[in-house]
Design an enzyme around this catalytic site. Structure first.
Site, PDB file in Angstrom:
ATOM      1  N   GLY A  15       0.772  -1.233   0.000  1.00 38.80           N
ATOM      2  CA  GLY A  15       0.000   0.000   0.000  1.00 38.80           C
ATOM      3  C   GLY A  15       0.809   1.292   0.000  1.00 38.80           C
ATOM      4  CE1 TYR A  16       4.121   1.399   4.244  1.00 37.19           C
ATOM      5  CE2 TYR A  16       6.298   0.771   3.500  1.00 37.19           C
ATOM      6  CZ  TYR A  16       5.366   0.878   4.507  1.00 37.19           C
ATOM      7  OH  TYR A  16       5.697   0.463   5.769  1.00 37.19           O
ATOM      8  CB  ALA A  17       3.490   5.812  -2.702  1.00 47.44           C
ATOM      9  CG  PHE A  18      -2.263   4.958  -3.564  1.00 53.66           C
ATOM     10  CD1 PHE A  18      -3.387   4.456  -2.906  1.00 53.66           C
ATOM     11  CD2 PHE A  18      -1.875   6.274  -3.299  1.00 53.66           C
ATOM     12  CE1 PHE A  18      -4.116   5.249  -2.027  1.00 53.66           C
ATOM     13  CE2 PHE A  18      -2.595   7.071  -2.418  1.00 53.66           C
ATOM     14  CZ  PHE A  18      -3.726   6.552  -1.777  1.00 53.66           C
ATOM     15  N   GLY A  19       1.195   1.499  -4.170  1.00 54.07           N
ATOM     16  CA  GLY A  19       1.914   0.513  -4.984  1.00 54.07           C
ATOM     17  C   GLY A  19       3.128   1.067  -5.704  1.00 54.07           C
TER      18      GLY A  19
END
Lengths: 144, 197
Positions: B64-68
């Site tokens: 999920g970090y920075a939406f992938g």
């Protein structure tokens, strides 16, 4: 928890070892992009500002004594405590180099105790709340 | 990479990592909905290149970090820098995604992670769970069954939130019963090693 980890031969690799930058400068606030825009960070750490600042001051004091950046004192504390690998975020190679240089910093038992002396236990930050309880600070959950 | 920087063992998994782990939350496309201070693909490559050249072999990120895009930039950097996959310990996570830890979600998310990182296995993965329902034997069995099916994940981290010693021991005993030696903890994460496949 740590003794249990040791009992079962588990390594400890903590995240946020520099407390989102609070252990890298003598002041709580800064004008960095993160400091001015990251509400998760504020949510996690700001409530403990008053109790944490004395520790920040001691990190600054030891950094001066060792002639190293504050981040290196904070990281050295982890290794002095037997931590295997703290997880650090780096926005540029120079920050990586700071981390590497920190491995050369050795804190005495007296210095470790000096850093820990003002510490008071904090509310949990980051974990999922128990079912039915309100969310805790620092949990980034876009699906909540 | 020259030699691993101050190598340490991830418990009894035998996996050797540097005494510093590079965190992936700083990488990715800036967004007002996540973080605005993350760095771009070129800067990510510079950071990873410098770290690897100086013996840091351990990178931790999350789906999920920075939406992938954290995983995506890390994957690009590894490719552009020609870093041999076997010289890296790559860790990611599953939980803060649609469907949480359902079978469907786990499959979709890990496949997405592997694709974004440009690899066919993860060295370690965190499943974020909390003390009550989420540490059931059923859940653990489900995760493990899925992981065995994939055969590419060597390690599992079960991130136990609001843990206490009793629950910790209980979880470890359950895992022990499933032949999964536990080897590391990320603050409140367990890492267990899968049987060799």
């Amino acid at each position: 928890m740590i003794p249990v980890c040791r009992q079962f031969d588990m390594a400890i690799t903590p995240y946020s070892p520099l407390a989102s930058g609070h252990l890298t400068r003598p002041t709580w606030d800064s004008d960095s992009k993160r400091s001015t825009t990251d509400s998760v960070m504020r949510n996690k750490y700001d409530r403990d500002r008053e109790t944490d600042m004395p520790i920040v001051a001691r990190v600054a004091e030891l950094a001066k004594k060792h002639e190293v950046p504050m981040a290196q004192i904070a990281l050295a504390w982890h290794w002095a405590r037997g931590i295997e690998a703290p997880i650090i975020g780096c926005s540029k190679p120079a920050r990586v180099e700071d981390g590497i240089q920190a491995l050369k910093v050795t804190l005495t038992a007296k210095e470790v105790a000096y850093l820990e002396e003002p510490y008071v236990a904090h509310e949990l930050v980051g974990p999922l709340a128990r079912p039915g309880e309100k969310p805790l600070a620092g949990t980034t959950d876009p699906n909540a | 990479m020259t030699e691993i920087l101050h190598p340490v063992r991830l418990g009894h998994s035998g996996i050797e990592v540097s005494s510093l782990c590079l965190g992936g939350m700083s990488f990715g496309e800036p967004s007002p909905k996540f973080h605005q201070w993350t760095i771009g693909p070129k800067e990510t490559e510079e950071v990873i290149g410098y770290a690897f050249d100086n013996g840091i072999n351990f990178i931790d990120t999350a789906n999920g970090y920075a939406f992938g895009t954290s995983e995506e930039y890390i994957g690009k950097a590894i490719k552009n820098l020609h870093i041999p996959r076997e010289q890296l310990v790559l860790a990611s996570k599953v939980y803060f995604n649609e469907g949480r830890l359902s079978r469907k979600a786990i499959t979709r998310e890990i496949e997405g992670t592997l694709h974004r990182l440009g690899t066919d296995y993860l060295t370690s993965i965190s499943f974020i769970v909390s003390t009550t329902t989420r540490l059931s034997k059923k859940l653990l069995k489900h995760l493990i069954r899925w992981l065995k099916q994939v055969k590419c994940v060597h390690l599992v981290q079960v991130k136990c939130m609001r843990i206490n010693c009793t629950i910790c021991k209980c979880a470890l005993n359950k895992m022990g019963g499933l032949n999964l030696p536990v080897c590391s903890v990320t603050t409140i994460c367990f890492t267990v090693k899968m049987n060799e496949k």
